[in-house]
Design an enzyme around this catalytic site. Structure first.
Site: not given
Ligand code: FAD
Length: 317
Positions: A19, A24
């Site tokens: 990745e 910047k």
């Molecule tokens: P979700 O899947 O939406 O989950 C977020 C939280 O909400 C979790 O605690 C989940 O259990 C909970 N949840 C989900 N659905 C519900 C519901 N319906 N009701 C209540 N709770 C719920 N961030 C960036 O800004 N840019 C990036 O490019 C980026 N790349 C990433 C790549 C990887 C591989 C990873 C692991 C993370 C990355 N992140 C990035 C960080 C990520 O955006 C954060 O970890 C963010 O806080 C959660 O994203 P998610 O897609 O897991 O969220």
């Protein structure tokens, strides 16, 4: 080509991918190529490009007052993906986030990506804006990654926001994030897995994990996923430790534990050169174990520093 097709084609052989962050604002494309070039010889079938939401900055005006400015410090994800596919003939995987986007902007981005020949997206929620406590969706935006995923899955069926275009159906392979040590907002791993399963049921094709340093956490996570009926590939996310500050920085940013034997070894290091070498050694060992377990891909978080990953890849691929 789709990430899942690359995995299938590899017939059980572990692939190498990584990745990158967009440069910047103000840096040029060459600065990105110089971070990719050292890793190309390990034949990554795909390269991820992160997406960065807007931030608030306070800039001092000539009269001494502070002006609040909304700015993206690392724009360019879509353009970089196109440049990667053009220059390296490698699939680029743009990250798509909910934060800072409404559904209309997301749809337009997905149309752009489709026209650029991009076959994969990693769908994420994104974090809260720096200096804001909790994640807040845009008006007419998405609250959770699962909702964004639904929009992509709908587009794959030709269902746009306001109309249907069967001939305009996209065919994105959709990745989502998974957390072997649970997402930091989740009350426990079971709840987090419940929502992960929802993302899978909504159409996710593969999972990429948050970084971890204790393989047992990944093995247990995979087992729990399989027990809940998640059958899609689970790609481990890897990042070598390289400076002593990572001892506190990584748990703070990524919300994971560092195993005690690693902590003790880092603490013994006299300088960052020793930490850097230790990070290479630890990660190489970690990767060998993951390969023996049969992981489909080793996905490295390069954070713009390819040198240690290159040394690790030389040992493995
Ligand atoms: P979700 O899947 O939406 O989950 C977020 C939280 O909400 C979790 O605690 C989940 O259990 C909970 N949840 C989900 N659905 C519900 C519901 N319906 N009701 C209540 N709770 C719920 N961030 C960036 O800004 N840019 C990036 O490019 C980026 N790349 C990433 C790549 C990887 C591989 C990873 C692991 C993370 C990355 N992140 C990035 C960080 C990520 O955006 C954060 O970890 C963010 O806080 C959660 O994203 P998610 O897609 O897991 O969220």
């Amino acid at each position: 080509m789709k990430v899942t097709e690359h995995i299938k084609k590899a017939e059980g052989k572990t692939l190498f991918s990584f990745e990158i962050l967009p440069p910047k604002k103000g840096e040029n494309l060459q600065s990105i190529f110089s971070r990719i070039d050292p890793l190309v010889e390990f034949n990554p079938p795909f390269i991820d490009v992160t997406y960065h939401r807007e931030e608030y900055e306070y800039r001092e005006l000539p009269n001494g007052l502070l002006q609040k400015v909304v700015t993206r410090r690392r724009p360019g994800t879509v353009g970089i993906c196109a440049a990667i596919q053009h220059k390296y003939k490698v699939d680029a995987v743009p990250h798509l986030i909910c934060g800072g986007f409404d559904k209309e902007e997301t749809e337009n981005t997905l149309i752009d990506l489709n026209f650029l020949g991009i076959d994969n997206v990693l769908v994420l929620r994104g974090d809260a804006i720096k200096n804001e406590g909790a994640f807040c969706p845009e008006p007419n935006g998405h609250q959770y990654a699962a909702e964004l995923l639904e929009q992509v899955a709908n587009l794959n069926k030709g269902q746009y926001l306001h109309e249907e275009f069967p001939d305009g159906a996209t065919d994105y392979c959709i990745g989502v994030a998974g957390y072997p040590e649970k997402h930091f907002e989740s009350p426990n791993l079971s709840t987090d897995l419940y929502y992960l399963k929802k993302k899978v049921s909504a159409g996710a094709d593969y999972i990429v994990t948050q970084l971890f340093y204790d393989n047992q956490k990944y093995f247990d996570f995979v087992k729990r996923c399989r027990e809940t009926g998640i059958t899609i590939p689970i790609i481990p996310g890897i990042k070598p430790i390289s400076i002593k500050k990572h001892l506190t920085l990584l748990p703070n940013i990524f919300h994971m534990d560092l195993p005690q034997p690693l902590v003790l070894e880092i603490e013994k290091c006299k300088d960052n050169k020793q930490v850097y070498d230790l990070g290479i050694e630890w990660t190489t060992h970690q990767c060998k174990e993951l390969m023996a377990f049969g992981v489909p891909v080793l996905h490295f978080y390069s954070m713009g520093r390819p040198e240690n990953i290159r040394k690790i890849a030389q040992e493995l691929f």
